[in-house]
Design an enzyme around this catalytic site. Structure first.
Site, short mmCIF file in Angstrom:
data_model
loop_
_atom_site.label_atom_id
_atom_site.label_comp_id
_atom_site.label_asym_id
_atom_site.label_seq_id
_atom_site.Cartn_x
_atom_site.Cartn_y
_atom_site.Cartn_z
N ASP A 119 17.72 -30.20 -6.35
CA ASP A 119 16.35 -30.37 -5.87
C ASP A 119 16.13 -29.68 -4.53
OD1 ASP A 119 18.10 -32.16 -4.68
OD2 ASP A 119 16.69 -33.84 -4.65
N GLY A 158 26.67 -16.77 -2.13
CA GLY A 158 26.25 -18.16 -2.00
C GLY A 158 24.94 -18.38 -1.27
N HIS A 160 0.79 0.65 10.50
CA HIS A 160 1.12 -0.75 10.22
C HIS A 160 2.47 -0.81 9.49
CE1 HIS A 160 -0.83 0.72 6.59
NE2 HIS A 160 -0.29 -0.28 5.91
N HIS A 161 3.12 -1.93 9.55
CA HIS A 161 4.45 -2.15 8.96
C HIS A 161 5.56 -1.40 9.69
CE1 HIS A 161 2.29 -4.26 5.98
NE2 HIS A 161 2.32 -3.40 4.99
N ASN A 170 19.36 -35.26 -6.58
CA ASN A 170 20.25 -36.17 -5.85
C ASN A 170 19.83 -36.30 -4.40
OD1 ASN A 170 21.03 -33.61 -5.06
ND2 ASN A 170 23.05 -33.71 -6.02
N GLU A 183 26.08 -29.65 1.18
CA GLU A 183 26.16 -29.68 2.64
C GLU A 183 26.61 -31.05 3.13
OE1 GLU A 183 26.02 -26.88 3.64
OE2 GLU A 183 24.40 -25.69 2.80
N ASP A 199 0.80 -1.23 0.00
CA ASP A 199 0.00 0.00 0.00
C ASP A 199 0.83 1.27 0.00
OD1 ASP A 199 0.82 -0.55 2.59
OD2 ASP A 199 -1.03 0.16 3.53
N GLY A 220 18.48 -34.24 -1.94
CA GLY A 220 18.82 -33.40 -0.79
C GLY A 220 19.95 -32.44 -1.06
N GLU A 230 9.39 -10.65 -2.14
CA GLU A 230 10.44 -9.63 -2.27
C GLU A 230 11.84 -10.22 -2.36
OE1 GLU A 230 6.88 -7.72 -0.27
OE2 GLU A 230 8.01 -9.59 0.00
#
Length: 584
Positions: free
Chosen positions: A449, A419, A118-119, A476, A482, A31, A478, A54
């Site tokens: 994925d 990253g 608000h916000h 693969n 990591e 708004d 997951g 955003e």
């Protein structure tokens, strides 16, 4: 425009963006920004993209800036909207990209009264969010009155272009339609690189020439800031005129055409192949252009190149050995250095041809039908065409694609330094929009994925705008990057499995543009195709299909790969990262 003509402040900003080459504006309505969005939607030269959120909008602006080499714009609303975008804006700051974050804020009267709106944070502080953004902005402007608004807009846009960093603009609701003189628009913004001090520059050139003349061997290493600061042409001129061998960092990939006779591949410290490492680390002089020595860009800081033998060229300084020369920027310096090295260029070129390894897409020879990391990337390199855009996510694709030779004029889009997981999907939207505007080739995304799940909604925006990227989803099971670093069997590296067959139908089930305003109906939603490859033979057959090669629809290509398989460079980087982050 006559000197006494007036223009709305919002329209002034849009005209400046158009002058800079911006054609698409990312963002989400709220708004406090809708009055400004009216001006965007009514502008004949601009497209309002309208993102899913955003964060994705900021990612898309990041990708757009990389291809257009100009300011990308993202519009959010005050507080809740702008904070959602900040991770993406921080990535653009980290990776040196010009983005303007335009925030629709409450009226100047409401701010002056410290109204409990608000916000807000509920404490009357309307400057809190601007202060948060200052840490990731090269400059900011909070408009308080119409006086000086045009000058403030010009200043931050000029800063964004010269620094290759994001800037922040707070645009109050009551100032969007306030009028200011339009006369400054008659003069385009000047963001040319500053001139170097002539005497200092000549001294630096003499020192650099002597270093190179005294060396038995010299090598050029190209990095990201050569592109970020508009020095691609100057860099390629230096390479050609000098005759020297040239290599690139991961962030500098494809700045130099990879079929250039002097190009030998990627250098990334200890992660580098032996032939490349031998040449780079054995050189008496290393000339780096736009260097960004982050951990993932330098093999965990494992360069074996003595500082005393290094000439570093940057946007606003030069170093030669241990001597630092502030204010001597590469944009002006490079052409003069090229001219100095040209007389010996042909002799050096003959030597270069003898030692530079040929960079090719070589498929491994094995009888297995399993799609491996070792096989996938050179095979994809064979599929790409001139002027394609290749976007890779932080993970297996950003490391694996380093091994693929890309065709001439390919744009390589990666986020090695920041990253942020999921960045590549939003960035692909921006890249595809920019590629269409610039009439470039196809757009290809390679995303795992796991990463896909963070920003998958932006596929709907791609469909809405009739874009036709190739979305290669590496399944693969997951977060493989990591797992390579830590916790290969831990459940926190697992993800809920998606049925990727349904993505395109879910995000583009109906023609939701059918009830849009007439000016928004000029481009129908994309046609769609889903494909899945379990074996090398299936993927090879697909990539060889002539119809598949035509970018006439949006495609999701799911590639099933084995859990635990990773590119060699990623395995070495993960080991180094794991050691650096040891928990015991």
């Amino acid at each position: 425009m006559s000197d006494d003509k007036q223009i709305k402040i919002g329209a002034y900003l849009l005209e400046r963006l158009v002058q800079l080459g911006t054609q698409s504006i990312q963002g989400v309505p709220g708004d406090f920004n809708m009055g400004f969005l009216d001006l965007i939607e009514d502008h004949s030269a601009l497209t309002w993209v309208g993102n899913s959120n955003e964060l994705n909008a900021a990612y898309a602006a990041d990708g757009y800036a990389r291809i257009k080499s100009t300011v990308a714009a993202v519009v959010t609303t005050f507080g809740v909207g702008e904070l959602s975008a900040l991770n993406g804006i921080a990535g653009s700051f980290s990776e040196r990209l010009p983005v303007i974050h335009i925030v629709g804020v409450p009226s100047t009267a409401a701010q002056g009264a410290h109204s409990l709106l608000h916000h807000t944070l509920g404490d009357g502080r309307f400057g809190a969010f601007e202060n948060m953004s200052k840490e990731i902005s090269a400059d900011s402007a909070v408009l308080k009155a119409k006086e000086g608004a045009g000058e403030a807009i010009d200043r931050i846009l000029r800063t964004a272009m010269k620094s290759a960093r994001p800037v922040y603009l707070a645009l109050p609701t009551d100032l969007v339609h306030a009028t200011i003189p339009s006369a400054p628009l008659n003069t385009p913004l000047n963001y040319d690189a500053d001139e170097n001090d002539p005497d200092a520059e000549q001294y630096v050139l003499n020192v650099a020439r002597q270093h190179i003349a005294d060396a038995k061997s010299a090598v050029i290493l190209v990095d990201a800031c050569a592109a970020r600061h508009g020095c691609i042409a100057e860099t390629n001129e230096l390479i050609t005129k000098s005759g020297l061998p040239v290599f690139a960092t991961p962030m500098g990939k494809a700045i130099v055409d990879e079929d250039h006779p002097q190009y030998g591949g990627i250098y990334v410290g200890n992660l580098t192949s032996d032939p490349v490492k031998k040449i780079v680390e054995g050189a008496d002089v290393l000339i780096t252009i736009g260097s960004l020595k982050s951990d993932f860009n330098s093999g965990n800081f494992s360069y074996r190149t003595p500082k005393a033998s290094t000439i570093e060229l940057h946007s606003d300084y030069t170093t030669i050995g241990y001597s630092h020369y502030p204010g001597i920027g590469m944009k002006r310096l490079l052409p003069k250095l090229s001219a100095l090295l040209e007389p010996e260029g042909q002799r050096r070129l003959e030597e270069t041809k003898k030692i530079v390894p040929k960079f090719e897409n070589v498929l491994p020879q094995d009888d297995s039908s399993v799609i491996t990391q070792e096989w996938l990337w050179p095979r994809m390199g064979q599929f790409f065409e001139t002027q394609d855009q290749v976007i890779v996510e932080t993970g297996t694709s950003s490391f694996g694609m380093l091994e693929a030779k890309l065709p001439a004029e390919t744009r390589w889009v990666s986020q090695v330094l920041w990253g942020s997981i999921g960045w590549s999907v939003g960035a692909t939207l921006g890249v595809a929009l920019a590629a269409r505007e610039e009439k470039l080739g196809r757009t290809h995304l390679f995303v795992g994925d796991g990463s896909l799940q963070l920003t998958v909604q932006e596929i709907g925006t791609m469909i809405k705008h009739g874009l036709c990227p190739y979305l290669f989803v590496l399944n693969n099971d997951g977060y493989e990057i990591e797992r390579q670093i830590h916790g290969p069997q831990r459940s926190y590296n697992d993800i809920p499995p998606y049925d990727h067959r349904l993505l395109l139908d879910f995000f583009g089930k109906r023609d939701f543009r059918s009830d849009a305003p007439s000016h928004a109906k000029d481009r129908p939603p994309s046609r769609k195709q889903y494909c899945k490859a379990w074996t090398k033979e299936q993927l090879d057959r697909l990539l060889n299909d002539e119809h598949f090669k035509k970018p006439d629809m949006i495609r999701v290509i799911e590639i099933v790969m084995q859990r635990g398989d990773a590119p060699k460079a990623l395995k070495r980087q993960a080991e180094a990262t794991g050691q650096a982050n040891k928990y015991d």
